[in-house]
Write a protein that holds these residues in place. Structure first.
Motif, PDB file in Angstrom:
ATOM      1  N   GLY A 745       0.771  -1.239   0.000  1.00  0.00           N
ATOM      2  CA  GLY A 745       0.000   0.000   0.000  1.00  0.00           C
ATOM      3  C   GLY A 745       0.796   1.279   0.000  1.00  0.00           C
ATOM      4  N   GLY A 746       2.126   1.200  -0.026  1.00  0.00           N
ATOM      5  CA  GLY A 746       2.943   2.414  -0.034  1.00  0.00           C
ATOM      6  C   GLY A 746       2.869   3.140  -1.364  1.00  0.00           C
ATOM      7  N   GLU A 747       3.108   4.437  -1.335  1.00  0.00           N
ATOM      8  CA  GLU A 747       3.048   5.219  -2.572  1.00  0.00           C
ATOM      9  C   GLU A 747       4.177   4.875  -3.510  1.00  0.00           C
ATOM     10  N   GLY A 748       5.381   4.654  -2.987  1.00  0.00           N
ATOM     11  CA  GLY A 748       6.535   4.375  -3.832  1.00  0.00           C
ATOM     12  C   GLY A 748       7.777   4.954  -3.215  1.00  0.00           C
ATOM     13  N   MET A 749       8.685   5.430  -4.048  1.00  0.00           N
ATOM     14  CA  MET A 749       9.917   6.016  -3.518  1.00  0.00           C
ATOM     15  C   MET A 749      10.366   7.173  -4.399  1.00  0.00           C
ATOM     16  N   VAL A 750      11.255   7.961  -3.813  1.00  0.00           N
ATOM     17  CA  VAL A 750      11.886   9.066  -4.527  1.00  0.00           C
ATOM     18  C   VAL A 750      13.357   8.724  -4.672  1.00  0.00           C
ATOM     19  N   VAL A 751      13.861   8.798  -5.896  1.00  0.00           N
ATOM     20  CA  VAL A 751      15.265   8.502  -6.171  1.00  0.00           C
ATOM     21  C   VAL A 751      16.001   9.828  -6.367  1.00  0.00           C
ATOM     22  N   LYS A 752      17.088   9.987  -5.599  1.00  0.00           N
ATOM     23  CA  LYS A 752      17.847  11.242  -5.637  1.00  0.00           C
ATOM     24  C   LYS A 752      19.320  10.933  -5.852  1.00  0.00           C
ATOM     25  N   PRO A 753      20.035  11.803  -6.539  1.00  0.00           N
ATOM     26  CA  PRO A 753      21.489  11.611  -6.617  1.00  0.00           C
ATOM     27  C   PRO A 753      22.080  11.709  -5.213  1.00  0.00           C
ATOM     28  N   PHE A 754      23.203  11.072  -4.995  1.00  0.00           N
ATOM     29  CA  PHE A 754      23.789  11.049  -3.652  1.00  0.00           C
ATOM     30  C   PHE A 754      24.018  12.473  -3.141  1.00  0.00           C
ATOM     31  N   ASP A 755      24.548  13.338  -4.002  1.00  0.00           N
ATOM     32  CA  ASP A 755      24.742  14.747  -3.646  1.00  0.00           C
ATOM     33  C   ASP A 755      23.441  15.511  -3.851  1.00  0.00           C
ATOM     34  N   PHE A 756      23.178  16.451  -2.964  1.00  0.00           N
ATOM     35  CA  PHE A 756      21.937  17.232  -3.046  1.00  0.00           C
ATOM     36  C   PHE A 756      21.851  17.964  -4.384  1.00  0.00           C
ATOM     37  N   VAL A 757      22.956  18.559  -4.791  1.00  0.00           N
ATOM     38  CA  VAL A 757      23.025  19.244  -6.088  1.00  0.00           C
ATOM     39  C   VAL A 757      24.004  18.474  -6.954  1.00  0.00           C
ATOM     40  N   CYS A 771       9.099   7.514  -8.279  1.00  0.00           N
ATOM     41  CA  CYS A 771       8.683   6.263  -8.894  1.00  0.00           C
ATOM     42  C   CYS A 771       7.544   5.714  -8.046  1.00  0.00           C
ATOM     43  N   ARG A 772       6.318   5.778  -8.587  1.00  0.00           N
ATOM     44  CA  ARG A 772       5.119   5.482  -7.804  1.00  0.00           C
ATOM     45  C   ARG A 772       4.608   4.064  -8.080  1.00  0.00           C
ATOM     46  N   GLY A 773       3.979   3.511  -7.059  1.00  0.00           N
ATOM     47  CA  GLY A 773       3.473   2.150  -7.159  1.00  0.00           C
ATOM     48  C   GLY A 773       2.266   2.021  -8.066  1.00  0.00           C
ATOM     49  N   ARG A 774       2.014   0.785  -8.497  1.00  0.00           N
ATOM     50  CA  ARG A 774       0.958   0.541  -9.475  1.00  0.00           C
ATOM     51  C   ARG A 774      -0.421   0.892  -8.916  1.00  0.00           C
ATOM     52  N   GLU A 775      -0.681   0.522  -7.655  1.00  0.00           N
ATOM     53  CA  GLU A 775      -1.998   0.793  -7.097  1.00  0.00           C
ATOM     54  C   GLU A 775      -2.162   2.270  -6.753  1.00  0.00           C
ATOM     55  N   TYR A 776      -1.090   2.894  -6.294  1.00  0.00           N
ATOM     56  CA  TYR A 776      -1.192   4.323  -6.002  1.00  0.00           C
ATOM     57  C   TYR A 776      -1.533   5.117  -7.263  1.00  0.00           C
ATOM     58  N   LEU A 777      -0.998   4.712  -8.396  1.00  0.00           N
ATOM     59  CA  LEU A 777      -1.241   5.449  -9.639  1.00  0.00           C
ATOM     60  C   LEU A 777      -2.704   5.423 -10.052  1.00  0.00           C
ATOM     61  N   ARG A 778      -3.509   4.498  -9.474  1.00  0.00           N
ATOM     62  CA  ARG A 778      -4.948   4.544  -9.755  1.00  0.00           C
ATOM     63  C   ARG A 778      -5.547   5.861  -9.279  1.00  0.00           C
ATOM     64  N   ILE A 779      -5.045   6.373  -8.150  1.00  0.00           N
ATOM     65  CA  ILE A 779      -5.550   7.650  -7.626  1.00  0.00           C
ATOM     66  C   ILE A 779      -5.268   8.770  -8.625  1.00  0.00           C
ATOM     67  N   ILE A 780      -4.130   8.676  -9.267  1.00  0.00           N
ATOM     68  CA  ILE A 780      -3.688   9.750 -10.169  1.00  0.00           C
ATOM     69  C   ILE A 780      -4.351   9.643 -11.533  1.00  0.00           C
TER      70      ILE A 780
END
Length: 848
Positions: A745-757, A771-780
């Motif tokens: 039931g989680g929304e998914g995750m956010v992928v970020k480069p190791f450095d902030f910038v 990167c959002r999960g398959r079931e969460y994307l139903r809401i969208i």
């Protein structure tokens, strides 16, 4: 013959028609620098020789000259200019824009001019015209300096004209090529003991020597001192102060600008009638005990000082009493007067001192202006200007500003040497900048704008977007003083081509691998409302740093609105964050955090009531009825195979509607108080003196985990993991983690480069990809987005505009924080915050 012309000047070519002015101008100046009266006639009448168009032509000529001088460009006027009345309006323009003036006179014989006109088409004006021009010019020759020309050059033959060379010279105040670092010292006023201690603290070593050198000076490597004038009067030892500064300037380790006391001293030493007040009598008396040679040297030194300096590519201006933007780098009597005395009104106050208009309140220039003249209790920035005369002679302190570090270094006065005529006043506890700042000025945000950011250069804001943002900010935004940051939008990963999926981690990892990034941080994405939490240690800190009375923070939405209508819930959240924050560890009284506030339903009740719940209810009711109808039809017509397919179709849609309802319900629960909320911070954006985008995301996760551990009932530490993109095992483990998150039931995750910038081959790259999960994307995308006909269409979504928007908003957000931490004016911070808000009105698919 070398004709020396200042870089910023108005040059008038003076001479009869046919004397060769236009040819000379083409040879020695850029075409854009030359404003020709003949060309202006052609523009307004299509005939360069039309005398009927003269009036309009010269109106146009003066408009062009005015605009070029306003923009600080060398301007050459190619016209006859032989009469004083013709030159007067042009000289007035030069005076208005503080430009130097030069006259190049072509004093050639009438015979030469007549012969040249005879050879030119449409130039047969007759000998009387040349005769009149020549006579008028020669009558003016001796009076050109009196008219106001600073440089006058007379060319008397074709040979002199051909041999002439133009040498462009910078104005004396133009030191743009000097970048520092500098140590800028406020008004010394004869406080030599304090000066020596200050210079020692700054790293300068001075050794007294015999003879005219006075002092041997060793400066810190690469640094140079700048003295803001008023070296004499009031203090106990003006002679040694003069010798120190004169030695440092002579040794090339210092610059100095004159102060009004220094100028008055020169006049006194030259025997002019001056009032010996404010310590001048003592300085004159002490100089009387010195050798005549020294007094003459003092006069030469002080009289040769330049009114102000423009340094570091125009980013720094130093002057005794300040310098308006339009005067910077220019030369005129009014510029010098302003540098010495400031913006005086001509009136006096109750103490008999000149009333000065506070010019710094209206300053809008990009250069930092450092000045003295008017003693203040403490040096502080106001609209990129700072007065560092902290009244040492009056018992205050002697202050220096280190540039570019912008660090203040002060030495307390050993004693009070003079009594101030006007009290220095006392600090209110609120900075001058906050006392001056008001809410947004329309001129600061209206129309098309270009905002410069350090991460992405210039960001352009369209006028129509600015209008929409102005409406939102003026009607709905929180107290503007809290609006120091708005978070950027976030782009999803590329569309997955895997059957039955729209988004998967493989595409997010591929994006960063393609940009040359080897490590990424994957953070669990919380389904809630984005919240910017600005929290202060107490109300006093909020008043002192933000200028807000009666509050100690704010919880803001992505659009700059308060997330809570009432103050009680917000106050409770802020109090708990305040108690959990380690103020001493960060040496700060305030912090800005980027967070997610849960549940989503806490701020999405209207969205649930008006959109999601009706869609789910109507879909399930309608599809359930459809399934019942088809089932009944099958019983009546069992031989019709198409009904079996139709029943399966409606049952699949009914199941999708049920999954849709369950998808959004996971993120909803009742909220009656702060005990029902969860706040998940994931960026510690800024604290006093620091914008933390220079730290990797791991640093943020670790610091915020410590914060959350102090109040786990409210604060939720964000789960994360570091992924080595070059290691298949690490990548596969991250994918499995994402699948586990989304399957439960989680929304998914956010992928970020190791450095902030982070930057790739083409510059700044996405600071985060979701990167959002398959079931969460139903809401969208709706209950049935995974049906083949819908999914194939959704795979055509374009991310280019969204990603461009995310990068621009990210750069603007960081720029706003940079400016706030640097204590820049509120209008400069709002320029960036407002631009983020404006960009949210760009036409981008909101589902991305």
């Amino acid at each position: 013959m070398t004709l020396r012309i200042p870089n910023l000047s108005l040059v008038l070519l003076i001479g009869s028609t046919g004397c060769g002015k236009s040819t000379f101008a083409q040879k020695h100046f850029l075409a854009t620098e030359v404003v020709s009266s003949d060309a202006c006639r052609g523009i307004v009448s299509d005939d360069e020789n039309s005398q009927e168009a003269t009036s309009d032509a010269f109106d146009l000529l003066r408009t062009i000259v005015r605009t070029r001088l306003k923009n600080g460009r060398l301007t050459v006027v190619d016209a006859t200019n032989v009469r004083a009345e013709d030159r007067r309006s042009l000289l007035k323009l030069a005076q208005e824009y503080h430009a130097m003036t030069a006259a190049i006179v072509f004093n050639l014989s009438e015979t030469i001019c007549l012969e040249r006109n005879r050879l030119r088409e449409n130039r047969n004006f007759g000998p009387h015209v040349v005769r009149q021009h020549t006579k008028s010019m020669q009558q003016s020759l001796r009076g050109l300096e009196r008219e106001g020309f600073r440089f006058v050059y007379v060319l008397r033959s074709p040979e002199e004209v051909d041999a002439a060379e133009i040498e462009r010279i910078p104005l004396w105040n133009d030191r743009r090529a000097e970048h520092g670092p500098f140590d800028i010292v406020g008004d010394v006023h004869g406080c030599t003991q304090e000066l020596l201690e200050l210079l020692s603290n700054l790293g300068y070593r001075l050794e007294p020597i015999e003879g005219p050198g006075y002092y041997r000076v060793e400066a810190p490597e690469g640094r140079k001192a700048i003295f803001l004038g008023d070296l004499v009067d009031r203090g106990p030892d003006p002679i040694r102060s003069l010798k120190i500064v004169m030695s440092m300037v002579a040794n090339g380790v210092a610059l100095c600008v004159p102060g009004n006391h220094d100028v008055k001293l020169v006049r006194a030493l030259r025997g002019r009638k001056v009032t010996l007040s404010h310590g001048l009598a003592d300085t004159v008396a002490k100089l009387g005990e010195e050798p005549e040679e020294f007094r003459e040297e003092v006069v030469r030194f002080l009289d040769g000082l330049v009114s102000h300096f423009v340094l570091d590519n125009g980013n720094l201006v130093v002057a005794h009493a300040g310098m308006k933007e339009e005067m910077q780098g220019r030369g005129s009597g009014r510029v010098r007067d302003f540098a010495l005395y400031g913006d005086t009104t001509g009136e006096t106050d109750e103490f008999g001192l000149p009333l000065r208009y506070p010019w710094a309140i209206d300053y809008r220039g990009k250069a930092r202006v450092v000045y003295g003249h008017t003693p203040v209790e403490n040096a502080e920035w106001l609209n990129r200007t700072i007065c560092i005369d902290t009244g040492c002679a009056f018992g205050g302190k002697l202050t220096a500003l280190r540039y570019p570090e912008l660090e203040l270094v002060s030495i307390a006065a050993k004693e009070q040497y003079a009594q101030p005529v006007r009290p220095l006043g006392s600090s209110s506890g609120t900075s001058a900048q906050l006392e001056t700042d008001d809410v947004l000025d329309l001129e600061d945000v209206a129309g098309k704008r270009v905002v410069h950011t350090r991460l992405r250069g210039n960001v352009t804001l369209r006028e129509e977007n600015a209008t929409a943002a102005l409406e939102a900010m003026s009607r709905f935004a929180a107290n503007p003083r809290w609006l120091v940051y708005l978070p950027p939008t976030m782009s999803p990963c590329e569309t997955s081509q895997r059957e039955g999926w729209l988004e998967r981690p493989e595409e997010a990892f591929a994006y960063y691998t393609g940009e040359g990034i080897g490590q990424v941080v994957c953070e669990q994405k919380h389904m809630g409302s984005r919240a910017v939490v600005v929290v202060c240690r107490d109300e006093e800190a909020a008043r002192r740093r933000f200028g807000v009375e009666g509050e100690a923070g704010a919880v803001l939405s992505r659009m700059g609105r308060r997330l809570f209508d009432g103050n009680s819930l917000e106050s409770a959240i802020l109090e708990r964050v305040r108690n959990a924050f380690d103020w001493d560890a960060f040496q700060t009284d305030w912090a800005v955090l980027d967070c997610e506030l849960m549940p989503w339903s806490a701020k999405a009740q209207e969205l649930l009531r008006r959109q999601y719940a009706p869609v789910a209810a109507s879909s399930e009711n309608a599809l359930r009825a459809a399934v019942d109808s088809v089932t009944l039809a099958r019983k009546r017509l069992p031989e019709d195979d198409s009904l079996t397919h139709l029943e399966g179709h409606f049952r699949a849609r009914l199941e999708a509607a049920g999954r849709y309802r369950e998808a959004y319900r996971r993120y909803c629960w009742p909220v009656s108080g702060p005990q029902d909320l969860k706040l998940a911070p994931f960026h510690l954006l800024a604290t006093e003196g620091a914008v933390h985008v220079d730290k990797p995301h791991i640093w943020h996760m670790e610091r915020l985990a410590e914060l959350c551990s102090r109040d786990p009932d409210l604060l939720l530490a964000t789960p994360y993991r570091v992924v080595e993109l070059g290691a298949q095992e690490s990548v596969e483990a991250a994918i499995r983690w994402w699948e586990e998150l989304t399957e439960c039931g989680g929304e998914g995750m956010v992928v970020k480069p190791f450095d902030f910038v982070a930057a790739g081959p083409k510059g700044l790259i996405q600071p985060a990809v979701k990167c959002r999960g398959r079931e969460y994307l139903r809401i969208i995308y709706g209950p049935e987005y995974l049906l083949d006909e819908n999914l194939s269409r959704l795979r055509q979504r374009g991310l280019g505009v969204k990603r461009s928007l995310a990068l621009r908003e990210f750069a603007l957000g960081v720029e706003a924080l940079d400016r706030f931490v640097a204590k820049e004016p509120l209008r400069r911070i709002h320029e960036c915050v407002f631009a983020v808000l404006a960009m949210e009105s760009e036409p981008v698919d909101p589902r991305l």
